[in-house]
Write a protein that holds these residues in place. Structure first.
Motif, mmCIF file in Angstrom:
data_model
loop_
_atom_site.group_PDB
_atom_site.id
_atom_site.type_symbol
_atom_site.label_atom_id
_atom_site.label_comp_id
_atom_site.label_asym_id
_atom_site.label_seq_id
_atom_site.Cartn_x
_atom_site.Cartn_y
_atom_site.Cartn_z
ATOM 1 N N THR A 17 0.831 -1.092 0.114
ATOM 2 C CA THR A 17 -0.063 -0.174 0.133
ATOM 3 C C THR A 17 0.919 1.342 0.094
ATOM 4 N N TYR A 18 2.040 1.282 0.790
ATOM 5 C CA TYR A 18 2.915 2.433 0.865
ATOM 6 C C TYR A 18 3.755 2.402 -0.518
ATOM 7 N N GLU A 19 4.000 1.409 -1.170
ATOM 8 C CA GLU A 19 4.652 1.544 -2.297
ATOM 9 C C GLU A 19 3.815 2.125 -3.344
ATOM 10 N N ARG A 20 2.301 1.755 -3.557
ATOM 11 C CA ARG A 20 1.404 2.406 -4.200
ATOM 12 C C ARG A 20 1.117 3.971 -4.136
ATOM 13 N N GLU A 21 1.238 4.098 -2.972
ATOM 14 C CA GLU A 21 1.134 5.580 -2.394
ATOM 15 C C GLU A 21 2.244 6.428 -2.950
ATOM 16 N N ILE A 22 3.223 5.951 -2.734
ATOM 17 C CA ILE A 22 4.599 6.819 -3.331
ATOM 18 C C ILE A 22 4.453 6.820 -4.987
ATOM 19 N N VAL A 23 4.222 5.789 -5.621
ATOM 20 C CA VAL A 23 4.016 5.829 -7.023
ATOM 21 C C VAL A 23 3.117 6.895 -7.452
ATOM 22 N N GLU A 24 1.857 6.823 -6.819
ATOM 23 C CA GLU A 24 0.931 7.946 -7.246
ATOM 24 C C GLU A 24 1.442 9.193 -6.887
ATOM 25 N N ILE A 25 2.096 9.495 -5.577
ATOM 26 C CA ILE A 25 2.870 10.873 -5.385
ATOM 27 C C ILE A 25 3.765 11.345 -6.617
ATOM 28 N N PHE A 26 4.612 10.430 -6.982
ATOM 29 C CA PHE A 26 5.613 10.601 -8.054
ATOM 30 C C PHE A 26 4.834 11.180 -9.384
ATOM 31 N N ARG A 27 3.875 10.328 -9.745
ATOM 32 C CA ARG A 27 3.117 10.452 -10.942
ATOM 33 C C ARG A 27 2.107 11.494 -10.948
#
Length: 120
Positions: free
Chosen positions: A26-36
Motif C-alpha cells: 500500500t505504501y509503495e502504491r502511495e509513493i508511486v502515485e505521489i511521483f506520478r
C-alpha cells in the motif's frame, strides 16, 4: 490453513505477515502515485521479493520504501545499495503518523544537484 498461508519469507530471510506485506505494498502504491502526480513516471518492481531489487524504479534511481514505526536508516540504505546496481539508492520512509522522508547518500545527492543545475 498452513503456516505458508499466513507467512511469506521476505528479503533477508525475514518472516513477513500478510498485514506487513499489505502495509508495504500500500505504501509503495502511495509513493508511486505521489511521483506520478508530480509528473514523474515510475513503476513498482513486482518481482522484488523473488528476484531482488528495490521497490520502485524511477529512471536511474531505485527507491526502497519503508513504512515503519521505528527507523533503521543505515540498514535500509544498505538494502537499497545492494539492489541498486547501476542506479542511485534512495530510501523513502514514513513513520506512524509522520510525514514522508527521503534518505539518500550525500554523494548521490550532489550528483543529482550537478545534473539538475549543470555544475561540475
Amino acid at each position: 490453513m498452513a503456516e505458508a498461508d499466513h507467512q511469506r519469507w521476505g528479503r533477508g530471510d525475514t518472516v513477513l505477515s500478510a498485514m506487513q506485506r499489505n502495509k508495504g505494498a500500500t505504501y509503495e502504491r502511495e509513493i508511486v502515485e505521489i511521483f506520478r502526480q508530480a509528473g514523474y513516471e515510475c513503476s513498482r518492481n513486482l518481482t522484488q521479493t523473488r528476484d531482488g531489487g528495490g521497490d520502485i524504479l524511477l529512471g536511474d534511481i531505485l527507491l526502497e520504501c519503508k513504512r515503519r514505526a521505528r527507523l533503521s536508516v543505515y540498514q535500509w540504505l544498505d538494502q537499497a545499495k545492494a539492489a541498486a546496481i547501476g542506479r542511485k539508492p534512495v530510501v523513502v520512509t514514513r513513520g506512524d503518523n509522520r510525514e514522508n522522508l527521503v534518505i539518500i547518500r550525500l554523494i548521490d545527492f550532489l550528483e543529482i544537484l550537478r545534473e539538475h543545475h549543470g555544475k561540475n
